[in-house]
Design a protein around this motif. Structure first.
Motif, short mmCIF file in Angstrom:
data_model
loop_
_atom_site.label_atom_id
_atom_site.label_comp_id
_atom_site.label_asym_id
_atom_site.label_seq_id
_atom_site.Cartn_x
_atom_site.Cartn_y
_atom_site.Cartn_z
N MET A 166 0.72 -1.03 -0.05
CA MET A 166 -0.19 -0.01 -0.28
C MET A 166 0.88 1.33 -0.06
O MET A 166 0.63 2.22 -0.64
N ALA A 167 1.95 1.32 0.84
CA ALA A 167 2.83 2.25 0.92
C ALA A 167 3.44 2.38 -0.44
O ALA A 167 3.61 3.83 -0.98
N TYR A 168 3.78 1.72 -1.09
CA TYR A 168 4.45 1.68 -2.43
C TYR A 168 3.84 2.09 -3.44
O TYR A 168 4.09 2.86 -4.14
N TYR A 169 2.60 1.72 -3.55
CA TYR A 169 1.68 2.39 -4.53
C TYR A 169 0.99 3.61 -4.55
O TYR A 169 1.01 4.35 -5.29
N ILE A 170 0.96 4.05 -3.14
CA ILE A 170 0.41 5.31 -2.96
C ILE A 170 1.73 6.42 -3.15
O ILE A 170 1.48 7.35 -3.78
N LEU A 194 -5.95 0.26 -2.25
CA LEU A 194 -7.34 -0.38 -1.91
C LEU A 194 -7.51 -1.85 -2.40
O LEU A 194 -8.12 -2.65 -1.60
N VAL A 195 -7.00 -2.29 -3.19
CA VAL A 195 -6.78 -3.72 -3.70
C VAL A 195 -6.11 -4.59 -2.54
O VAL A 195 -6.85 -5.48 -2.19
N TYR A 279 -7.23 -8.97 -6.87
CA TYR A 279 -7.17 -8.64 -7.99
C TYR A 279 -8.20 -9.17 -8.83
O TYR A 279 -8.97 -8.51 -9.80
N HIS A 280 -8.40 -10.47 -8.64
CA HIS A 280 -9.10 -11.36 -9.81
C HIS A 280 -10.01 -12.19 -9.02
O HIS A 280 -9.51 -12.65 -7.85
#
Length: 455
Positions: A166-170, A194-195, A279-280
């Motif tokens: 989460m930190a990485y993608y934010i 959020l995923v 994701y899926h």
């Protein structure tokens, strides 16, 4: 693998490219410096990379087509002696590897462990389908029998991995103004964070809603079901080292073959990859296939059931090239791989094709002695005890535990074709790794059997 592996880089100028999410590569840089590397450089490609390696690094803000020329200038300017990266199929890394190969420059690749869940992989000149590990069964049969090396248990890493992701993608999303050209292999936006929340929520839901399935599969249906271990939809090992265009294509081919050739009294158990949970969801596809193929009552779609229990009670295991197949060998459960896998050899995996696997799997039980020779060699040559996402107490600066042994060999790597090494399957025919399953143990005690053994 030697815990002093970093000493192989003593006196060298090392370039770190993209690493796993989190601070692991910052730890690698400290380990390299502590082992006497002449210099350690790092290139970031997005805000997430920068978040975990902000100092003494270079930020590449150009396009993917311009990347090779930029890298070549960087290699010359800093007189780089070796490259270290995570995952050899990412676009920026594939371009770097091509350049390194042209220049005769050594490169080393980190990847999720071949042996799960307590190891990470570190190989010279490629991993998985590009690994330099021998594919000759005679090589392993000639090895002396030896005890498995001791290993430290990693434990659960999902919660920490989720927070790091989460930190990485934010950071990747907020960093877009500074990294305008998208060269990352994933879309970097807030939704990625959020995923992981959705994944955590689904984990709780599945744990409750599917708690009745494991006793059924280890009881009434023991040795009467085939386990299909899915990989993440974005797994480069699917797209690069198999003929499948997607995980959905793999599911379709396996379900079609099962309907046509499997004994009527068997089930098809399809296990979702935990890291793809947010994701899926293949429920709709499986309902459609179940209806079309007339096997709706024979399909079970499972998520967070204990993997060792499933492997020990399965009649056979079908994978593309997942390391779950290697874990199944540990349980002497027949395995068939439908992609390119380092362990796909006679004596270990089924060699008769999928249509025959359903009826003849039990005729090719994995050779346990051969498995241990293979496993011990893989650990000795390519594995480091530890995790990318959780530091080990008593580990080195990178948080890894190794052992005292000989220096790393300079393994030869298979040639890298300009296109995928396995041709895509014909159109119209019902025919894409770190992590291990987010800390899920893949070889250990069967909790259902243990419960039955209690007085």
């Amino acid at each position: 693998m030697d815990r002093q592996v970093w000493k192989n880089f003593a006196g060298q100028r090392v370039l770190l490219l993209q690493g796993p999410i989190g601070p692991f590569f910052a730890g690698v840089a400290k380990a390299l410096a502590g082992a006497g590397a002449a210099a350690v450089h790092k290139i970031n490609f997005c805000g997430g990379d920068w978040l975990f390696y902000p100092n003494d690094s270079t930020n590449y803000r150009g396009t993917l087509p311009a990347w090779p020329a930029h890298l070549e200038r960087f290699l010359d300017q800093h007189r780089i002696d070796a490259i270290v990266l995570f995952g050899d199929c990412r676009p920026v890394h594939a371009a770097a590897i091509r350049l390194a190969t042209q220049r005769g420059l050594p490169y080393w690749v980190f990847e999720e462990g071949y042996i799960r869940p307590n190891y990470v992989t570190f190989e010279r000149h490629g991993v998985n389908g590009y690994s330099g590990l021998p594919r000759d069964i005679d090589f392993y049969q000639a090895l002396p029998a030896s005890a498995a090396p001791p290993e430290r248990e990693i434990g659960n890493t999902f919660d920490r991995t989720a927070l790091l992701a989460m930190a990485y993608y934010i950071a990747g999303s907020f960093g877009k103004p500074w990294f305008r050209h998208r060269v990352h292999h994933r879309s970097l936006n807030m939704l990625e964070g959020l995923v992981w929340w959705r994944s955590y929520f689904r984990k709780i839901v599945y744990r409750i809603s599917q708690r009745h399935l494991l006793p059924q599969l280890s009881g009434r249906w023991s040795k009467q079901f085939f386990l299909v271990a899915l990989q993440t939809a974005g797994d480069s090992q699917v797209h690069t080292h198999s003929g499948f265009k997607s995980v959905a294509d793999f599911i379709t081919e396996v379900a079609t073959s099962f309907a046509e050739h499997a004994p009527a009294a068997t089930l098809l158990v399809i296990k979702h990859h935990p890291l793809d949970r947010g994701y899926h969801d293949y429920s709709r596809l499986l309902r459609r296939l179940g209806s079309q193929l007339g096997i709706a009552e024979r399909i079970r779609y499972v998520h967070d059931l204990n993997l060792p229990t499933l492997l020990s009670h399965a009649r056979g295991v079908i994978v593309i090239n997942s390391t779950v197949g290697l874990s199944a060998l540990h349980h002497q459960t027949p395995v068939i791989t439908l992609g390119k896998a380092i362990y796909n050899m006679p004596g270990l995996t089924f060699q008769g094709g999928l249509r025959h696997f359903w009826t003849d799997a039990q005729t090719q039980i994995p050779d346990l002695d051969l498995y241990w020779k293979f496993r011990n060699h893989v650990v000795d040559q390519t594995q480091l005890n530890g995790s990318f996402y959780k530091r080990m107490d008593g580990g080195d600066a990178a948080g890894l535990i190794g052992r005292s042994s000989a220096p790393l060999p300079a393994q030869a790597s298979p040639p890298r074709p300009a296109v995928a090494p396995v041709a895509a399957r014909p159109a119209g025919r019902l025919t894409l790794h770190c992590f291990d399953h987010a800390g899920e143990v893949v070889a250990g005690v069967d909790p259902v059997a243990s419960q039955r053994a209690l007085p």
